[in-house]
Design a protein around this motif. Structure first.
Motif, PDB file in Angstrom:
ATOM      1  N   ASP A   1      -9.334   6.903  -0.886  1.00  0.00           N
ATOM      2  CA  ASP A   1      -9.059   6.450  -2.247  1.00  0.00           C
ATOM      3  C   ASP A   1      -9.805   5.150  -2.548  1.00  0.00           C
ATOM      4  O   ASP A   1     -10.316   4.959  -3.656  1.00  0.00           O
ATOM      5  CB  ASP A   1      -7.552   6.259  -2.422  1.00  0.00           C
ATOM      6  CG  ASP A   1      -7.168   5.901  -3.845  1.00  0.00           C
ATOM      7  OD1 ASP A   1      -7.448   6.697  -4.759  1.00  0.00           O
ATOM      8  OD2 ASP A   1      -6.601   4.816  -4.045  1.00  0.00           O
TER       9      ASP A   1
ATOM     10  N   ASP B   1       1.226   5.702   0.129  1.00  0.00           N
ATOM     11  CA  ASP B   1       0.634   7.002   0.423  1.00  0.00           C
ATOM     12  C   ASP B   1       0.071   7.588  -0.869  1.00  0.00           C
ATOM     13  O   ASP B   1       0.744   7.619  -1.892  1.00  0.00           O
ATOM     14  CB  ASP B   1       1.699   7.935   1.009  1.00  0.00           C
ATOM     15  CG  ASP B   1       1.104   9.240   1.513  1.00  0.00           C
ATOM     16  OD1 ASP B   1       0.576   9.999   0.679  1.00  0.00           O
ATOM     17  OD2 ASP B   1       1.186   9.511   2.713  1.00  0.00           O
ATOM     18  N   VAL B   2      -1.175   8.033  -0.824  1.00  0.00           N
ATOM     19  CA  VAL B   2      -1.843   8.516  -2.023  1.00  0.00           C
ATOM     20  C   VAL B   2      -1.126   9.720  -2.617  1.00  0.00           C
ATOM     21  O   VAL B   2      -1.063   9.877  -3.841  1.00  0.00           O
ATOM     22  CB  VAL B   2      -3.316   8.866  -1.704  1.00  0.00           C
ATOM     23  CG1 VAL B   2      -3.990   9.522  -2.901  1.00  0.00           C
ATOM     24  CG2 VAL B   2      -4.068   7.617  -1.283  1.00  0.00           C
TER      25      VAL B   2
ATOM     26  N   ALA C   1       0.862  -1.179   0.000  1.00  0.00           N
ATOM     27  CA  ALA C   1       0.000   0.000   0.000  1.00  0.00           C
ATOM     28  C   ALA C   1       0.897   1.227   0.000  1.00  0.00           C
ATOM     29  O   ALA C   1       1.983   1.214   0.600  1.00  0.00           O
ATOM     30  CB  ALA C   1      -0.898  -0.016   1.235  1.00  0.00           C
TER      31      ALA C   1
ATOM     32  N   LEU D   1      -5.758   6.784   2.178  1.00  0.00           N
ATOM     33  CA  LEU D   1      -5.902   5.483   1.538  1.00  0.00           C
ATOM     34  C   LEU D   1      -7.357   5.016   1.586  1.00  0.00           C
ATOM     35  O   LEU D   1      -7.900   4.540   0.580  1.00  0.00           O
ATOM     36  CB  LEU D   1      -5.001   4.455   2.228  1.00  0.00           C
ATOM     37  CG  LEU D   1      -5.125   3.007   1.723  1.00  0.00           C
ATOM     38  CD1 LEU D   1      -4.624   2.903   0.287  1.00  0.00           C
ATOM     39  CD2 LEU D   1      -4.368   2.047   2.626  1.00  0.00           C
TER      40      LEU D   1
END
Length: 394
Positions: free
Chosen positions: A157, A83-84, A81, A154
């Motif tokens: 998103d 960080d956007v 995963a 996240l």
């Protein structure tokens, strides 16, 4: 009429392909997403295809579409995963915060503030088992607030949270708060494991993960062949390269006989094109939008990665120490100083540049790494620079 019929059929096939690609690119679509209408329109055919060929379930209703993908193996650490905003990979603490935040949201009202969610996460992090594992979170200081904001972004998103008012940066600075809608329908569809975590009695993490992803064993020859087909199709859809050497004898035998049929079905659904080599198969995307890691790519990191790939492809017959990569990038930073970022020439900058390049090559399954030694994998040979051939003119 035949021409019109063919045109309509081609249009339906194109729509279905776009819908399938949208689900593979983003397995959870909300009604506000661009391709949601297409997915709903073609849901029956898509559901049947994924069930038959991958074993993945497709849930579609008026609010969302969820393709419940399950990975072929749980040992791949190359797709974290991120960080956007910064694209930085999540670390251990952020993963724990994601789980604690989801647990808190499952008990929350229809709306929640970031501050209130953070308080619930702090309470969850006080569990003695987390403390014993070396994980702590008390929301003290800018770094911990930034971790909490990265988790919330996240979840936004993904679609679990929807911002109503406020700004996350103000929370990081401790000058404001943010209000969110909690989308319970999306929250409830996130987990895609064959069984619920609460039914697992094992306490060791590895054992719990294995139990969470374990599927029921097949009991007939037809079910065994179906399981193999699911496994191979999942890997061809998800992995950049499927190497024959990674398959057991039964899987290799099945793929040898069914390769053309499996790849043809994938091509028909997605538009991916099979590239078959002696060492394995890669499903290549001519549209280049189904991958989260690209090669080559522009910018300093992209150019450096391409140079590292070229170097390793030329050394495919030996193990390459990571220090050799560092030395290569030190030289290249001087050679390309007019084109690369200025800071890559700083002492020690080559280490971060090498780490980025090797991480990308690992994710693309172009190399393997053991400790401080790197080995080229067969698919990396496409980046080998051959000697030019000069043809004589008559």
């Amino acid at each position: 009429m035949s021409g019109l019929t063919e045109a309509l059929a081609a249009s339906r096939a194109d729509e279905s392909r776009r819908a399938a690609r949208a689900l593979l690119r983003r397995p959870l679509l909300r009604q506000t997403d661009d391709d949601f209408v297409l997915v709903r329109r073609h849901a029956p055919a898509l559901r049947e295809w994924f069930e038959r060929n991958t074993g993945w379930h497709l849930l579609v209703d008026s609010e969302m579409a969820r393709l419940a993908k399950t990975v072929a193996g749980a040992g791949d650490a190359t797709r974290p995963a991120r960080d956007v905003k910064s694209k930085q990979a999540f670390g251990r603490r952020r993963y724990v915060l994601v789980c604690l935040a989801l647990a808190a949201l499952s008990r929350a009202e229809a709306q929640i503030t970031l501050g209130r969610l953070a308080e619930q996460v702090v309470l969850g992090a006080a569990d003695p088992r987390l403390s014993a594992a070396g994980v702590g979170f008390e929301l003290e200081g800018r770094d911990e607030r930034a971790d909490m904001v990265a988790v919330v972004r996240l979840l936004m998103d993904i679609g679990v949270l929807g911002r109503v008012a406020g700004d996350e940066d103000s929370f990081v600075k401790d000058t404001g708060d943010v209000l969110y809608d909690v989308r319970r329908r999306v929250l409830g569809a996130l987990l895609t494991a064959p069984r619920g975590p609460s039914t697992i009695e094992a306490t060791d993490f590895g054992e719990r993960l294995a139990a969470l992803t374990r599927e029921l064993p097949p009991t007939t020859d037809d079910l065994r062949n179906q399981r193999i087909r699911h496994h191979l199709t999942r890997r061809l859809l998800e992995d950049p390269v499927l190497y024959y050497a990674e398959l057991d004898e039964v899987e290799r035998t099945y793929l040898t006989g069914q390769r053309a049929a499996i790849t043809a079905r994938i091509t028909e659904l997605t538009g991916l094109v099979a590239e078959v080599r002696a060492e394995g198969i890669a499903m290549v995307d001519p549209y280049d939008d189904l991958t989260d890691v690209r090669m080559p790519e522009s910018g300093t990191e992209g150019h450096a990665t391409l140079l590292v790939a070229e170097h390793l492809a030329g050394a495919a017959d030996r193990e390459v120490p990571v220090e050799e990569i560092h030395e290569l990038l030190r030289r290249k930073a001087v050679e390309h100083k007019n084109y690369w970022r200025r800071d890559v020439a700083d002492p020690g900058a080559e280490r971060a540049l090498a780490a980025t390049a090797l991480t990308r090559l690992l994710a693309l399954r172009l190399i393997s790494r053991t400790g401080n030694v790197v080995v080229a994998r067969p698919a990396l040979s496409r980046y080998r620079v051959a000697e030019p051939t000069i043809q004589e003119t008559a």
